[in-house]
Design a protein around this motif. Sequence first.
Motif, PDB file in Angstrom:
ATOM      1  N   VAL A 158      40.855  22.570  15.574  1.00  0.00           N
ATOM      2  CA  VAL A 158      41.138  22.651  14.139  1.00  0.00           C
ATOM      3  C   VAL A 158      39.851  22.803  13.339  1.00  0.00           C
ATOM      4  N   LEU A 159      38.817  22.051  13.706  1.00  0.00           N
ATOM      5  CA  LEU A 159      37.565  22.127  12.962  1.00  0.00           C
ATOM      6  C   LEU A 159      36.831  23.443  13.206  1.00  0.00           C
ATOM      7  N   GLU A 160      37.020  24.024  14.375  1.00  0.00           N
ATOM      8  CA  GLU A 160      36.423  25.335  14.642  1.00  0.00           C
ATOM      9  C   GLU A 160      37.041  26.412  13.763  1.00  0.00           C
ATOM     10  N   MET A 161      38.218  26.158  13.222  1.00  0.00           N
ATOM     11  CA  MET A 161      38.905  27.103  12.344  1.00  0.00           C
ATOM     12  C   MET A 161      38.401  27.041  10.900  1.00  0.00           C
ATOM     13  N   LEU A 162      37.561  26.055  10.605  1.00  0.00           N
ATOM     14  CA  LEU A 162      37.041  25.952   9.247  1.00  0.00           C
ATOM     15  C   LEU A 162      36.258  27.210   8.891  1.00  0.00           C
ATOM     16  N   PRO A 163      36.378  27.696   7.662  1.00  0.00           N
ATOM     17  CA  PRO A 163      35.660  28.915   7.274  1.00  0.00           C
ATOM     18  C   PRO A 163      34.175  28.641   7.069  1.00  0.00           C
ATOM     19  N   GLN A 164      33.436  29.687   6.835  1.00  0.00           N
ATOM     20  CA  GLN A 164      32.018  29.532   6.531  1.00  0.00           C
ATOM     21  C   GLN A 164      31.878  29.009   5.104  1.00  0.00           C
ATOM     22  N   PHE A 165      31.069  27.956   4.945  1.00  0.00           N
ATOM     23  CA  PHE A 165      30.887  27.337   3.647  1.00  0.00           C
ATOM     24  C   PHE A 165      29.597  27.818   2.990  1.00  0.00           C
ATOM     25  N   VAL A 211      23.592  11.908  -0.092  1.00  0.00           N
ATOM     26  CA  VAL A 211      22.396  12.007  -0.933  1.00  0.00           C
ATOM     27  C   VAL A 211      21.911  13.432  -1.142  1.00  0.00           C
ATOM     28  N   VAL A 212      22.541  14.426  -0.503  1.00  0.00           N
ATOM     29  CA  VAL A 212      22.068  15.790  -0.612  1.00  0.00           C
ATOM     30  C   VAL A 212      22.167  16.267  -2.064  1.00  0.00           C
ATOM     31  N   ASP A 213      21.140  16.985  -2.520  1.00  0.00           N
ATOM     32  CA  ASP A 213      21.096  17.442  -3.911  1.00  0.00           C
ATOM     33  C   ASP A 213      22.238  18.389  -4.243  1.00  0.00           C
ATOM     34  N   GLU A 214      22.464  19.373  -3.355  1.00  0.00           N
ATOM     35  CA  GLU A 214      23.542  20.336  -3.535  1.00  0.00           C
ATOM     36  C   GLU A 214      24.384  20.337  -2.266  1.00  0.00           C
ATOM     37  N   SER A 215      25.541  19.730  -2.340  1.00  0.00           N
ATOM     38  CA  SER A 215      26.351  19.554  -1.132  1.00  0.00           C
ATOM     39  C   SER A 215      26.956  20.879  -0.674  1.00  0.00           C
ATOM     40  N   PRO A 216      27.233  21.012   0.628  1.00  0.00           N
ATOM     41  CA  PRO A 216      27.977  22.185   1.095  1.00  0.00           C
ATOM     42  C   PRO A 216      29.323  22.233   0.377  1.00  0.00           C
ATOM     43  N   THR A 217      29.802  23.421   0.108  1.00  0.00           N
ATOM     44  CA  THR A 217      31.062  23.521  -0.625  1.00  0.00           C
ATOM     45  C   THR A 217      31.683  24.883  -0.387  1.00  0.00           C
ATOM     46  N   THR A 218      32.837  25.085  -0.970  1.00  0.00           N
ATOM     47  CA  THR A 218      33.538  26.362  -0.859  1.00  0.00           C
ATOM     48  C   THR A 218      33.255  27.212  -2.091  1.00  0.00           C
ATOM     49  N   VAL A 219      33.643  28.485  -2.009  1.00  0.00           N
ATOM     50  CA  VAL A 219      33.435  29.385  -3.146  1.00  0.00           C
ATOM     51  C   VAL A 219      34.201  28.884  -4.366  1.00  0.00           C
ATOM     52  N   ASP A 220      35.402  28.348  -4.146  1.00  0.00           N
ATOM     53  CA  ASP A 220      36.223  27.869  -5.257  1.00  0.00           C
ATOM     54  C   ASP A 220      35.622  26.640  -5.928  1.00  0.00           C
ATOM     55  N   CYS A 221      34.832  25.876  -5.177  1.00  0.00           N
ATOM     56  CA  CYS A 221      34.256  24.647  -5.730  1.00  0.00           C
ATOM     57  C   CYS A 221      32.861  24.852  -6.318  1.00  0.00           C
ATOM     58  N   GLU A 222      32.283  26.035  -6.110  1.00  0.00           N
ATOM     59  CA  GLU A 222      30.879  26.249  -6.458  1.00  0.00           C
ATOM     60  C   GLU A 222      30.611  26.096  -7.947  1.00  0.00           C
ATOM     61  N   ASP A 223      31.578  26.474  -8.772  1.00  0.00           N
ATOM     62  CA  ASP A 223      31.362  26.456 -10.215  1.00  0.00           C
ATOM     63  C   ASP A 223      31.511  25.070 -10.839  1.00  0.00           C
ATOM     64  N   LEU A 224      31.905  24.079 -10.060  1.00  0.00           N
ATOM     65  CA  LEU A 224      32.024  22.730 -10.610  1.00  0.00           C
ATOM     66  C   LEU A 224      30.655  22.246 -11.061  1.00  0.00           C
ATOM     67  N   GLU A 225      30.617  21.572 -12.196  1.00  0.00           N
ATOM     68  CA  GLU A 225      29.341  21.248 -12.835  1.00  0.00           C
ATOM     69  C   GLU A 225      28.570  20.162 -12.108  1.00  0.00           C
ATOM     70  N   ARG A 226      29.257  19.119 -11.680  1.00  0.00           N
ATOM     71  CA  ARG A 226      28.576  17.979 -11.077  1.00  0.00           C
ATOM     72  C   ARG A 226      28.623  18.070  -9.550  1.00  0.00           C
ATOM     73  N   ASN A 227      27.536  17.659  -8.903  1.00  0.00           N
ATOM     74  CA  ASN A 227      27.496  17.652  -7.441  1.00  0.00           C
ATOM     75  C   ASN A 227      28.570  16.733  -6.874  1.00  0.00           C
ATOM     76  N   THR A 258      22.525  25.854   8.052  1.00  0.00           N
ATOM     77  CA  THR A 258      21.978  26.516   6.867  1.00  0.00           C
ATOM     78  C   THR A 258      22.650  27.845   6.559  1.00  0.00           C
ATOM     79  N   ASN A 259      23.506  28.317   7.466  1.00  0.00           N
ATOM     80  CA  ASN A 259      24.317  29.500   7.180  1.00  0.00           C
ATOM     81  C   ASN A 259      25.683  29.131   6.613  1.00  0.00           C
ATOM     82  N   GLY A 260      25.965  27.825   6.579  1.00  0.00           N
ATOM     83  CA  GLY A 260      27.273  27.374   6.127  1.00  0.00           C
ATOM     84  C   GLY A 260      28.298  27.334   7.244  1.00  0.00           C
ATOM     85  N   THR A 261      27.838  27.480   8.491  1.00  0.00           N
ATOM     86  CA  THR A 261      28.743  27.506   9.646  1.00  0.00           C
ATOM     87  C   THR A 261      28.913  26.114  10.229  1.00  0.00           C
ATOM     88  N   VAL A 262      30.153  25.790  10.635  1.00  0.00           N
ATOM     89  CA  VAL A 262      30.440  24.508  11.276  1.00  0.00           C
ATOM     90  C   VAL A 262      30.015  24.579  12.734  1.00  0.00           C
TER      91      VAL A 262
END
Length: 606
Positions: free
Chosen positions: A571-578, A490-506, A548-552
């Motif tokens: 493996v999940l600790e290896m996720l980048p900052q979102f 239900v989040v208005d603007e979901s966490p995402t990556t830089v490559d996905c940021e420009d997608l129009e729909r949430n 809120t920093n995008g950190t896992v």
Amino acid sequence: MLYTILQIIAFQALFLLVYDLFLKRETFFNYNRAYLMLTSVLSLILPFVKFPTLKKLATKDMVIHLPEVFIGAKTPTAYDIQIAEQVGIILEQPKTPIWQIVALFGIGIATLIFLIKITKLYWVKYKNPKRWKGNVLIVNLIKSSAAYSFFNTIFLGEHISESEKSTIYEHEMVHIKELHSLDLLFFELLRIIFWFNPLVYIYQNRIKELHEYIADAKAVKQSGKSEYYKSLLNQVLDVNQVSFTNAFFNTSLIKKRIVMLQKTKSKQLHLIKYALLIPMVFGMLIYTSTEVRAQEKTTEQVVDQELTEAELVKKYYDEFGAMKKNGSSFFEISDYAGFSKGKTIKYLMSKKEFLKMKAFLIYLSEDDIRNKYEGGTLTQVDIDGSKFMSMDKFKTYEEFKAFKNTKEQKERWELYGQEGVLKLFVEDVADKTKEETKRYNAYLKQLENDDSFNKLVVTDGRSTLVLDSYISQEGEEVIKYEIAEVPFSVVDESPTTVDCEDLERNEDRKNCFNNFVNKHIAKNFNTSIGDSLSQGRKRVFVQFKIDTNGTVKHIVARGPSPELEEEAKRVLEMLPQFIPGKQKGKLVVVPFSVPIVFQIHDSKKD
């Protein structure tokens, strides 16, 4: 596709259960026939019907379960291939799953069986003597006691007595007039497509029973019950077994038909039972409308990705004109264009926002809306128009990004005034340098001591951190602001990556993010752990949060062995900052739950 087939089977099972429990024993034969035909069609349609408004009726979970990640060689989906092609990567085309091969092979065999049966029926019609009686063709079956009909053809065995032939003829005429053969052919088609589904065979048997009840009820009025019972009870050895014909002599149905003939007509009050169909269908619609299907890409988004920047500017410009034509106010149009309050906090606009701004400036200039709206002045617009007018000198979004990444523009952003807001540009929000930390702490002190400021905005151009207020407790510096946890669904603007940021729909950003997480896990999971574990299917449930920093953070794993749990955490600790999620413009923490399935086979090769 497999999930849709399972839905169809589940819906058919529910419809048949209601029929057998509440309707089967009623004498409303025509209503029952309509119920079976309608529900058989509904079970095929409902899995594809989606009403987004019905999502509001479903309970929202606090944690979203992403699709299972299967560790090991995974066949790429159509979505994976589509995304890869867009970035110039050629993936191996997915192989047809074994279940699809088996299903298609079964359809081929079922089709062959149907063709053999229909050919046999027409061969019988061809080789036996026949005559027309009005619009009905009567085929006299030599050396046979069978009796059945197919559309406007009645097959009667020559061993049937003349007194019985008239009764049987009236019975089969009901089948012809009521078009019962169409019902049976419909279920014969379903038997070909869903040859593996026993419920289709049950449906066909139920409809054949009703055909006989309907024909008996009408035919008995003309021949009398005693003669009719006699015809039914005669010993018949030659019985037609073709599934899509209406056979008069069906030994398995004779007892049921006699019972139905003797049964008292059902009371009209019992018709209310058919109202059960309404809540059933409504519940199915809620289920199909609220289910989450990851990896769905909309046609509109794909089209937008194929358009050039100039074509997108033209598209947005036309949208502004259409909004005005449909009665939207100037402020509604400007909000859609990106001029609403709070959006100036963001340092670097996305490509979509940049192109919308350009289109809106063209729209303002050509329509001369500055001089036509509320007395001809827009001096109180939240966004300083002169700032965005400078965008016209940038031909492409890449030129704009290069301009914004200059030191001069970063310093200008910090100095650009907005009431009550302090701004700080750093190279990395999550890892500030000593000099940046010094400035950051100074701003915190200013936020504490100066009542004219109530917000600190820190950005690196990729992520933005907004601090609402600052207090000091027992010598410790503490940021005082509430961080809410908002479910991913239900989040208005979901966490995402830089490559996905420009997608129009949430929704598209969510799908892109899900795909990224799944591929990351499948790529980095150490499958050699399976060498020390027993064979079989292992499942690890992992929960984590994106702050809120995008950190896992706050990674918790539960699985059948400590080795799998630790590997999942690693493996999940290896996720980048979102890019963090937002709710109503404020940064929020978003929780996730990822089920990871680990299949251990007999050999390393498997």
